[in-house]
Design a protein around this motif. Structure first.
Motif, PDB file in Angstrom:
ATOM      1  N   LYS A 191       0.995  -1.223   0.070  1.00 25.15           N
ATOM      2  CA  LYS A 191       0.169   0.146  -0.093  1.00 25.15           C
ATOM      3  C   LYS A 191       0.688   1.110   0.059  1.00 25.15           C
ATOM      4  O   LYS A 191       1.530   1.293   0.963  1.00 25.15           O
ATOM      5  CB  LYS A 191      -1.111   0.070   1.446  1.00 25.15           C
ATOM      6  CG  LYS A 191      -2.078  -0.876   1.214  1.00 25.15           C
ATOM      7  CD  LYS A 191      -2.772  -0.786   2.564  1.00 25.15           C
ATOM      8  CE  LYS A 191      -4.174  -1.541   2.663  1.00 25.15           C
ATOM      9  NZ  LYS A 191      -4.912  -1.200   3.997  1.00 25.15           N
ATOM     10  N   ASP A 192       0.721   2.070  -0.892  1.00 22.83           N
ATOM     11  CA  ASP A 192       1.549   3.424  -1.106  1.00 22.83           C
ATOM     12  C   ASP A 192       0.693   4.439  -2.050  1.00 22.83           C
ATOM     13  O   ASP A 192       0.710   4.090  -3.007  1.00 22.83           O
ATOM     14  CB  ASP A 192       2.869   3.071  -1.680  1.00 22.83           C
ATOM     15  CG  ASP A 192       3.757   4.346  -1.803  1.00 22.83           C
ATOM     16  OD1 ASP A 192       3.357   5.357  -0.962  1.00 22.83           O
ATOM     17  OD2 ASP A 192       4.740   4.331  -2.494  1.00 22.83           O
ATOM     18  N   ASN A 193      -0.040   5.333  -1.246  1.00 17.80           N
ATOM     19  CA  ASN A 193      -0.892   6.213  -1.975  1.00 17.80           C
ATOM     20  C   ASN A 193      -0.070   7.600  -2.050  1.00 17.80           C
ATOM     21  O   ASN A 193      -0.746   8.526  -1.217  1.00 17.80           O
ATOM     22  CB  ASN A 193      -2.069   6.215  -1.591  1.00 17.80           C
ATOM     23  CG  ASN A 193      -2.951   5.305  -2.062  1.00 17.80           C
ATOM     24  OD1 ASN A 193      -2.887   4.619  -3.137  1.00 17.80           O
ATOM     25  ND2 ASN A 193      -4.213   4.846  -1.454  1.00 17.80           N
ATOM     26  N   THR A 194       1.152   7.736  -2.471  1.00 11.11           N
ATOM     27  CA  THR A 194       1.848   8.915  -2.637  1.00 11.11           C
ATOM     28  C   THR A 194       2.025   9.351  -3.902  1.00 11.11           C
ATOM     29  O   THR A 194       2.925   9.256  -4.403  1.00 11.11           O
ATOM     30  CB  THR A 194       3.234   8.918  -1.711  1.00 11.11           C
ATOM     31  OG1 THR A 194       3.951   7.881  -2.387  1.00 11.11           O
ATOM     32  CG2 THR A 194       3.110   8.548  -0.243  1.00 11.11           C
TER      33      THR A 194
ATOM     34  N   SER B 430       1.942   7.765   3.300  1.00 11.54           N
ATOM     35  CA  SER B 430       0.487   7.736   3.116  1.00 11.54           C
ATOM     36  C   SER B 430       0.294   6.243   2.295  1.00 11.54           C
ATOM     37  O   SER B 430       0.282   6.030   1.259  1.00 11.54           O
ATOM     38  CB  SER B 430       0.019   8.766   2.126  1.00 11.54           C
ATOM     39  OG  SER B 430      -1.296   8.953   2.035  1.00 11.54           O
ATOM     40  N   GLU B 432      -2.748   4.633   2.575  1.00  8.45           N
ATOM     41  CA  GLU B 432      -4.139   4.206   2.003  1.00  8.45           C
ATOM     42  C   GLU B 432      -5.054   5.575   1.901  1.00  8.45           C
ATOM     43  O   GLU B 432      -5.919   5.670   1.204  1.00  8.45           O
ATOM     44  CB  GLU B 432      -4.849   3.263   2.609  1.00  8.45           C
ATOM     45  CG  GLU B 432      -5.019   3.028   4.131  1.00  8.45           C
ATOM     46  CD  GLU B 432      -6.060   1.821   4.518  1.00  8.45           C
ATOM     47  OE1 GLU B 432      -5.965   1.034   3.693  1.00  8.45           O
ATOM     48  OE2 GLU B 432      -6.327   2.216   5.650  1.00  8.45           O
ATOM     49  N   HIS B 433      -4.702   6.543   2.733  1.00  9.20           N
ATOM     50  CA  HIS B 433      -5.430   7.909   2.731  1.00  9.20           C
ATOM     51  C   HIS B 433      -5.096   8.730   1.706  1.00  9.20           C
ATOM     52  O   HIS B 433      -5.969   9.630   1.296  1.00  9.20           O
ATOM     53  CB  HIS B 433      -5.472   8.419   4.107  1.00  9.20           C
ATOM     54  CG  HIS B 433      -6.001   7.580   5.384  1.00  9.20           C
ATOM     55  ND1 HIS B 433      -5.852   7.937   6.480  1.00  9.20           N
ATOM     56  CD2 HIS B 433      -6.969   6.449   5.370  1.00  9.20           C
ATOM     57  CE1 HIS B 433      -6.347   6.986   7.175  1.00  9.20           C
ATOM     58  NE2 HIS B 433      -6.947   6.052   6.236  1.00  9.20           N
ATOM     59  N   GLY B 434      -4.164   8.866   1.038  1.00 10.47           N
ATOM     60  CA  GLY B 434      -3.930   9.786  -0.106  1.00 10.47           C
ATOM     61  C   GLY B 434      -3.045  11.011   0.367  1.00 10.47           C
ATOM     62  O   GLY B 434      -2.817  10.937   1.602  1.00 10.47           O
TER      63      GLY B 434
END
Lengths: 474, 474
Positions: A191-194, B430, B432-434
């Motif tokens: 998971k990596d939302n950057t 970040s 999962e939240h962005g």
């Protein structure tokens, strides 16, 4: 170097980066890099560079940008669409990744492997195996194809059903950009939302946006049990229903579900030594099904028996045989792997690598057969593929006794007839082999202009000098 | 409209596209769209547009480009980083996707659903259920978050372990571009190698590159058996080893593995009515484990028993209880879902949404505890999360009796201390939240310049007018 469209002084500047020993200039040395198996994509180059480090690649790309010299990255040279081949101008330099062949790290707790682009797929599979892990990517060419090429072409193969394409197996990449800058995104994160997803831009881009030099890939627990079954069936509809049942029961434990028409089986048995008809014979369609269990051999056995019992009771499967030994499992798989080669002695063939929604497979098979017959009466459909992925290798052998060259003259007409049906069903005319040189015109002609325009904008943004593998994809 | 930074004539031109009834202009009507749950991202807008079709969105975007008017797309308004909020200028128009709420098609044989952006996640989960399928995305906010937002933020949640993020669940998208052009890539294909991966550019871009208006998503067979267990453990190391064992045995049948320290459990039990301590109590760490089987309830039971028996025998699990009823399963899950709210009555808190390689979770927990104590002696670590994804919600409650505002004054210092460790371990700040508004500065400050430059080039290529959700992500 009369073949060269690049002046010698510039070639020397490139050569000095890797050292003369790794800068190939003689025709004999270059030949293996400008010839591929099917001889479809003749090309020329005055220079093949074999860099030994990311730093050398970075310096090559810097110089290429500086001098507007086109670079063609190449892995194991097994691609089927010419993506790895230079054009005929003699103005493109081939950059081979084969010396970047280290497995940098296996992390058994995180279930990841960090690997350089030039590692041969089979080598990686073996290394994973030695660490009691599975690297599930599996292709016919795994003895020579390389990880960098697998990622650049988003390779598929038989493991996709349970584990996904190369794209789904990749957590992070290291990429040398056309400018020589290095994007280091070798992360092991699920998971990596950057920010924007840069990784997936380079995967499947066939070397037209940058050069993937290393990657972090997922590993999986090695299954403790594995069962292979051969199933005879009446029709693709029956196979579709059996596939639904098998998926319900086994989930990701269903590790292969290959649909095979009787003709490719017949060709393989007749032409490939050591290939014999399986016991559950006499049916027009066949399925090679593999089930895996993380628990035990007994569990895998129980699972495959449950699926087949239900399939036979409901009349979906006509007959079924579970391999009684490892040797018989291997024999079943050998049939599957011989289907391509088995077709060759039957004369000229026109190939398709298509996908449709899984539910549309029977309709595609029915409609395409009619279209093929209309284009070339008597042409023989050779249909097999990864049913669970909606992906068929739908090849057409020439009519018996027909003129091969005349038949090949129908290549584009046949492609169009088949691909029109694919498109009508919401499918893809390149499911796993990519675009390369072979399908570029068709991509441009049949993709909505909005998508083509976006791809061109991405290309211009990432490779403004246009030096990355020109003439491929877009 | 004194709040407006856009002249009335232009607002009228936008309003006429959707009809006055769907163009909200009064403060009362607008309020729900410029306020979010935590009140962290105050914003203003003179106009909220609620289009009812892709065509209307297309016309809105055409006009926005023409007049250089910034557009902020909004789904269920549940985002935690302010990605869905306009800024304070009053010059940005909010575009709500909530009226695009049709499930266009469920294809049970292909295991796909085609759904519009405004469909609420829970509605989609229920529709899948009614078709005897599972849509596995599952979040705390699933009763109000929308699919478009889930995709734009690449949502995670508890289902990621077995089924992947929103990205992995998406096969195709329909996107309205800043120019108003529509990219129709609503394909149901598991394999499609035709050019660059545009889909994954829009997923996770938080509405800064275009507006996702519909998507094709994967469905899965609904498990026939499901078992939930509560496990007490000595340490994160033990949890890591147990996770490895569970993965080996269950593969993708391991559908949840949530790590919970004792403090968040304690907070939840004390503050959230109906939450009770589970039977396997008295341990400093806990794991909520869920196992699913496509075969039968008995099979799931056998699987969870095998895992726990092995875990107890090898001393990894201290104690374990398998839920004896659906009610007890729900009670275990209710604890997990109460952890965030349970923290609130304990005063001010500083939050982190981090991921590290799975194998580094124990080291992260050990090092971060020391760093937190150094920043704020007596601060209370509230650690829980999706262990199998390497993703922890690592929140810090103020010291007992301390001044909340003073504690919140340490927000950036605390973030830096924790994120430095994350970065050192190759993790993400970040998971999962962005990024949204909250983490944009940190993204810019800590991401390698090469990556930032590439993201900027992509942004400029796809949104040259800079009107898509400005000030977010990049």
């Amino acid at each position: 170097m009369e073949a060269s469209g690049i002046d010698t002084a510039l070639l020397d500047r490139f050569a000095v980066i890797v050292g003369e020993g790794y800068a190939l200039r003689s025709d004999a040395d270059i030949a293996p890099y400008v010839t591929e198996r099917r001889g479809l994509y003749p090309g020329r180059t005055p220079l093949v560079l074999r860099p030994g480090s990311v730093d050398e690649i970075s310096r090559i790309m810097w110089l290429a940008t500086e001098t507007r010299t086109p670079i063609v990255p190449q892995g194991g040279n097994t691609g089927l669409v010419g993506g790895q081949m230079p054009d005929g101008s003699g103005r493109e330099i081939v950059l081979s990744l084969s010396r970047l062949n280290r497995i940098r790290e296996i992390d058994v707790q995180s279930n990841t492997v960090t690997v350089e682009a030039g590692v041969v797929l089979q080598t990686l599979r073996d290394a994973a195996d030695a660490a009691d892990r599975l690297f599930p990517l599996s292709l016919g060419s795994q003895g020579s194809c390389q990880i960098g090429g697998n990622l650049s072409s988003n390779a598929g193969g038989t493991g996709v059903l349970a584990y996904g394409n190369a794209r789904e197996l990749c957590l992070g990449v290291e990429v040398v950009l056309p400018t020589g800058e290095v994007l280091d995104d070798l992360r092991k994160l699920k998971k990596d939302n950057t920010g924007y997803d840069l990784k997936n831009l380079f995967i499947g881009a066939e070397g037209t946006l940058g050069i993937i030099t290393a990657a972090v890939l997922k590993l999986y627990p090695r299954p403790k049990g594995r069962e292979v079954a051969w199933v005879g069936l009446e029709s693709p509809e029956a196979a579709l229903a059996l596939f639904g049942k098998a998926t319900d029961q086994a989930g990701s434990g269903l590790t292969a579900f290959e649909l095979i028409a009787d003709r490719p089986l017949d060709f393989a048995v007749r032409h490939i030594p050591g290939t014999v008809r399986p016991p559950a014979d006499g049916w027009p369609w066949h399925v090679l099904m593999e089930v895996s269990s993380g628990r035990s051999a007994e569990d895998a056995r129980q699972l495959v028996e449950d699926i087949l019992t239900a399939g036979l009771e409901e009349g979906l499967a006509g007959d079924a045989v579970i391999a009684a030994s490892l040797a018989q499992s291997d024999a079943f798989w050998r049939i599957r792997e011989s289907l391509s080669d088995g077709q060759r002695p039957e004369g000229a063939s026109i190939k398709h690598d298509i996908s449709v929604p899984v539910a549309s497979i029977p309709e595609f098979i029915e409609r395409a057969a009619i279209a093929v017959e209309a284009v070339s009466p008597g042409a023989r459909v050779v249909c097999f593929g990864h049913m669970g992925d909606g992906n068929l290798h739908y090849n057409i052998s020439q009519p018996v006794g027909a003129d091969g060259a005349a038949f090949l003259g129908l290549y584009r007409t046949m492609n169009k007839a088949v691909h029109d049906i694919v498109r009508n069903l919401g499918g893809s005319f390149s499911a796993e082999h990519g675009i390369g040189r072979l399908k570029r015109d068709e991509l441009l002609a049949t993709t909505p202009p909005v998508a083509i325009d976006l791809m061109r904008r991405v290309k211009a943004a990432l490779d403004p000098a246009g030096i990355m593998n020109p003439g491929k994809v877009i």
